[in-house]
Write a protein that holds these residues in place. Structure first.
Motif, PDB file in Angstrom:
ATOM      1  N   THR A 149       8.474   3.952   5.836  1.00  0.00           N
ATOM      2  CA  THR A 149       7.930   3.077   6.730  1.00  0.00           C
ATOM      3  C   THR A 149       6.208   3.045   6.309  1.00  0.00           C
ATOM      4  O   THR A 149       5.731   1.965   6.522  1.00  0.00           O
ATOM      5  CB  THR A 149       8.212   3.102   8.114  1.00  0.00           C
ATOM      6  OG1 THR A 149       9.466   3.338   8.352  1.00  0.00           O
ATOM      7  CG2 THR A 149       7.454   2.358   9.090  1.00  0.00           C
ATOM      8  N   VAL A 150       5.693   3.987   6.160  1.00  0.00           N
ATOM      9  CA  VAL A 150       4.417   4.197   6.192  1.00  0.00           C
ATOM     10  C   VAL A 150       3.869   3.403   4.561  1.00  0.00           C
ATOM     11  O   VAL A 150       2.822   2.657   4.489  1.00  0.00           O
ATOM     12  CB  VAL A 150       3.884   5.655   6.015  1.00  0.00           C
ATOM     13  CG1 VAL A 150       2.432   5.599   5.644  1.00  0.00           C
ATOM     14  CG2 VAL A 150       4.022   6.269   7.281  1.00  0.00           C
ATOM     15  N   ALA A 151       4.767   3.590   3.701  1.00  0.00           N
ATOM     16  CA  ALA A 151       4.622   3.010   2.355  1.00  0.00           C
ATOM     17  C   ALA A 151       4.820   1.418   2.501  1.00  0.00           C
ATOM     18  O   ALA A 151       3.910   0.668   1.963  1.00  0.00           O
ATOM     19  CB  ALA A 151       5.555   3.453   1.453  1.00  0.00           C
ATOM     20  N   GLY A 202       1.937  -3.631   2.239  1.00  0.00           N
ATOM     21  CA  GLY A 202       1.730  -4.721   3.058  1.00  0.00           C
ATOM     22  C   GLY A 202       0.062  -5.120   3.246  1.00  0.00           C
ATOM     23  O   GLY A 202      -0.358  -6.389   3.061  1.00  0.00           O
ATOM     24  N   ALA A 203      -0.612  -4.043   3.602  1.00  0.00           N
ATOM     25  CA  ALA A 203      -1.986  -4.073   3.793  1.00  0.00           C
ATOM     26  C   ALA A 203      -2.813  -4.269   2.441  1.00  0.00           C
ATOM     27  O   ALA A 203      -3.947  -5.050   2.438  1.00  0.00           O
ATOM     28  CB  ALA A 203      -2.609  -2.712   4.490  1.00  0.00           C
ATOM     29  N   LEU A 204      -2.188  -3.705   1.599  1.00  0.00           N
ATOM     30  CA  LEU A 204      -2.911  -3.870   0.289  1.00  0.00           C
ATOM     31  C   LEU A 204      -2.947  -5.144  -0.448  1.00  0.00           C
ATOM     32  O   LEU A 204      -3.466  -5.570  -1.071  1.00  0.00           O
ATOM     33  CB  LEU A 204      -2.286  -2.938  -0.728  1.00  0.00           C
ATOM     34  CG  LEU A 204      -3.139  -1.329  -0.253  1.00  0.00           C
ATOM     35  CD1 LEU A 204      -2.515  -0.372  -1.515  1.00  0.00           C
ATOM     36  CD2 LEU A 204      -4.719  -1.255  -0.684  1.00  0.00           C
ATOM     37  N   ARG A 214      -3.131 -11.270   1.620  1.00  0.00           N
ATOM     38  CA  ARG A 214      -3.934 -12.379   0.851  1.00  0.00           C
ATOM     39  C   ARG A 214      -5.277 -11.959   0.205  1.00  0.00           C
ATOM     40  O   ARG A 214      -5.440 -12.505  -0.823  1.00  0.00           O
ATOM     41  CB  ARG A 214      -3.878 -13.644   1.910  1.00  0.00           C
ATOM     42  CG  ARG A 214      -4.601 -14.908   1.182  1.00  0.00           C
ATOM     43  CD  ARG A 214      -4.296 -16.170   1.974  1.00  0.00           C
ATOM     44  NE  ARG A 214      -2.916 -16.356   2.572  1.00  0.00           N
ATOM     45  CZ  ARG A 214      -2.919 -17.265   3.431  1.00  0.00           C
ATOM     46  NH1 ARG A 214      -3.917 -17.973   3.790  1.00  0.00           N
ATOM     47  NH2 ARG A 214      -1.615 -17.493   3.793  1.00  0.00           N
ATOM     48  N   ARG A 215      -6.344 -11.597   1.140  1.00  0.00           N
ATOM     49  CA  ARG A 215      -7.252 -11.357   0.714  1.00  0.00           C
ATOM     50  C   ARG A 215      -7.638 -10.228  -0.490  1.00  0.00           C
ATOM     51  O   ARG A 215      -8.234 -10.302  -1.441  1.00  0.00           O
ATOM     52  CB  ARG A 215      -8.256 -11.135   1.910  1.00  0.00           C
ATOM     53  CG  ARG A 215      -9.847 -10.857   1.589  1.00  0.00           C
ATOM     54  CD  ARG A 215     -10.812 -10.672   2.985  1.00  0.00           C
ATOM     55  NE  ARG A 215     -10.547 -11.650   3.874  1.00  0.00           N
ATOM     56  CZ  ARG A 215     -10.963 -11.711   4.871  1.00  0.00           C
ATOM     57  NH1 ARG A 215     -11.936 -10.687   5.298  1.00  0.00           N
ATOM     58  NH2 ARG A 215     -11.045 -12.834   5.743  1.00  0.00           N
ATOM     59  N   ARG A 216      -6.747  -9.120  -0.254  1.00  0.00           N
ATOM     60  CA  ARG A 216      -6.980  -7.989  -1.190  1.00  0.00           C
ATOM     61  C   ARG A 216      -6.361  -8.302  -2.537  1.00  0.00           C
ATOM     62  O   ARG A 216      -6.607  -7.722  -3.367  1.00  0.00           O
ATOM     63  CB  ARG A 216      -6.411  -6.683  -0.413  1.00  0.00           C
ATOM     64  CG  ARG A 216      -7.448  -6.161   0.706  1.00  0.00           C
ATOM     65  CD  ARG A 216      -6.978  -4.718   1.050  1.00  0.00           C
ATOM     66  NE  ARG A 216      -7.870  -4.372   1.990  1.00  0.00           N
ATOM     67  CZ  ARG A 216      -9.077  -3.594   1.627  1.00  0.00           C
ATOM     68  NH1 ARG A 216      -9.246  -3.335   0.218  1.00  0.00           N
ATOM     69  NH2 ARG A 216      -9.868  -2.993   2.579  1.00  0.00           N
ATOM     70  N   ALA A 217      -5.121  -9.080  -2.142  1.00  0.00           N
ATOM     71  CA  ALA A 217      -4.482  -9.418  -3.338  1.00  0.00           C
ATOM     72  C   ALA A 217      -5.211 -10.440  -4.350  1.00  0.00           C
ATOM     73  O   ALA A 217      -5.058 -10.250  -5.540  1.00  0.00           O
ATOM     74  CB  ALA A 217      -3.129 -10.025  -3.088  1.00  0.00           C
TER      75      ALA A 217
END
Length: 239
Positions: free
Chosen positions: A5-7, A12-14, A17-20
């Motif tokens: 779940t943490v992974a 999802g955070a990494l 849209r912006r970080r991707a």
């Protein structure tokens, strides 16, 4: 030591849209540059070494490491969302190790893999340069992910500090100042590339043994300290 779940939340955070967009930009720039160089200059081992070391290993790998390492936990601490994660019955060490593995995976995917492709485009792996630099980038990714994950835990200015480290220390000081070169992740990973590559194009300021030991020690120490600081953060929240 790994929490799915943490992974999932970290991925999802990494890969939002912006970080991707930031993660895709540097590898894409590398591939555009090497394609243009190959068309204009043809296959050349010296040019391949210059580009893979001077751009891929010296700039792209640490910058992608900054984005992935700090982004794995820094935003959660900044906006307070980490409190909800710490409230779950999950060991702090498991949280850090899971986020580290995710950061390593993302960094390898967006830097080591493009480095391998760039090497094949430039000279079809002449003198084994593509494989050598790809493996060097992969081992550097592990150390960078641990270092920048630690920065994400200990400071709210992790991205700024990480960029200064990546651009100034690894990109400039670590390439120019003789004494500082021995304290550079880039030089430690270059020792691995030097061992794998054929010929004498790849050169490192440290031996293979020193480079490997330094990479392991820095990774382990940064991971341990990050887990310890996260435990301290939990106590502060409880108080």
């Amino acid at each position: 030591m790994y929490h799915p779940t943490v992974a999932r939340l970290t991925y999802g955070a990494l890969l939002g849209r912006r970080r991707a967009l930031l993660l895709f930009a540097l590898p894409l720039l590398l591939l555009v540059i090497v394609a243009a160089v190959r068309l204009l200059a043809g296959a050349d081992d010296s040019t391949t070494d210059d580009l893979l070391q001077g751009f891929a290993l010296s700039a792209m790998v640490p910058l992608v490491g900054v984005i992935a390492g700090t982004g794995a936990i820094g935003p959660e601490i900044d906006d307070g969302a980490i409190v909800y994660l710490l409230a779950k019955p999950i060991r702090r060490r498991t949280i850090i190790l899971t986020k580290l593995l995710v950061a390593i995976g993302v960094t390898v995917a967006f830097s080591a893999v493009p480095t391998l492709i760039a090497g094949y485009v430039l000279n079809a792996n002449g003198q084994n340069l593509a494989v050598a630099y790809a493996i060097a980038a992969a081992v550097a990714c592990i150390a960078y992910a641990a270092i920048f994950l630690l920065l994400g835990v200990v400071t709210r200015h992790a991205v700024v500090v990480g960029l200064v480290y990546a651009l100034v220390w690894e990109g400039v000081v670590g390439n120019v100042v003789p004494g500082a070169r021995t304290l550079s992740v880039q030089q430690w990973s270059l020792a691995v590339a030097q061992k794998i590559a054929h010929g004498d194009l790849v050169d490192s300021a440290v031996s293979l043994n020193v480079g490997v030991v330094a990479l392991v020690l820095v990774t382990v120490a940064a991971t341990w300290f990050a887990a310890r600081k996260l435990s301290t953060l939990k106590l502060a929240v409880d108080e």
